[in-house]
Design an enzyme around this catalytic site. Structure first.
Site: not given
Length: 262
Positions: A100, A215, A243
């Site tokens: 991320s 996601d 995610h």
């Protein structure tokens, strides 16, 4: 064996590093996502060192066990912090893995520091080339400044595609609450405003892109864009993940990572 210690990255600021299996054959440096800590990779640290790898987990400034200054929450400074750790540990020929926002920091490290010491790159649902939409950022900022635990619960609820138990959700939420309020908010602004399009062509090492198809935080379409732009990249979709493929499909995730490391 895991060893934890602090590395000075600038005057008055130290970041926390956990070094697991320091004598391992290959080194993998893990950069966590916002607003978590290196502990998000528990289910990698349980497995990869037993396979002979050295795992180095870094908490960015403002998060986890690291110092929490009021300044320095931009990609250049965060990448420079990683460079300080690389220098302090004398790392070379290592694999850099970022999830991320940690993936975005890894990308800036590759462009700003010419990929110093990195032999391969792993980007896990990376927040690149863009991060949050203005609407998402404003919503998160409002909650972060008024009810940060509620914000973290919102993050947890949208993070995973697969079912998570209440104990796991509580554990995950607490990881995020170990950050400072100001660093949590500052990185929301960073994810809203900073773009990484110009950094992607500067990545010259073999790159593995892992991205959850479901996601809701960083859409899968951004993985496709990175795959088109980063030379020598391989995209592996995770069909049953949101995610968090590092947990949602952890057995496959660890297998794909280990095969890529070689």
């Amino acid at each position: 064996m895991g060893v934890g210690y602090y590395v000075s990255v600038e005057a008055g600021v130290k970041v926390y590093v956990e070094d697991i299996n320091p004598r391992g054959s290959r080194t993998v440096v893990f950069l966590h996502g916002w607003p978590l800590s290196h502990k998000q990779f528990e289910y990698q640290f349980d497995v990869l060192p037993a396979m002979g790898y050295r795992c180095v987990g870094i908490d960015w400034r403002g998060f986890g066990k690291s110092d929490k200054p009021l300044h320095g929450y931009n990609y250049d400074r965060l990448a420079d912090d990683i460079r300080c750790v690389v220098g302090a540990l004398r790392l070379d020929n290592f694999i850099l893995a970022g999830h991320s926002t940690g993936g975005a920091i890894a990308i800036r490290y590759m462009s700003r520091h010419s990929g110093y010491g990195v032999s391969k790159l792993v980007l896990i649902d990376a927040a690149a080339p863009t991060g949050f939409t203005p609407e998402t950022a404003e919503s998160l900022l409002t909650e972060a400044r008024n009810d940060r635990p509620k914000m973290m619960q919102t993050v947890t609820d949208t993070f995973f595609f697969q079912y998570v138990t209440r104990p796991f959700s509580d554990w995950f939420l607490q990881l995020g609450l170990k950050a400072a309020g100001w660093s949590t908010a500052a990185v929301i602004v960073l994810l809203r405003d900073a773009k990484l399009h110009a950094d992607l062509p500067k990545i010259l090492v073999p790159t593995l892109l892992i991205h959850g198809v479901h996601d809701k935080v960083i859409p899968f379409a951004q993985a496709l864009e990175m795959h088109r732009t980063i030379r020598n990249s391989t995209l592996v979709p995770f069909q049953y993940s949101g995610h968090g493929p590092f947990w949602e499909e952890r057995h496959r995730f660890n297998k794909v990572i280990s095969e890529f490391i070689g």
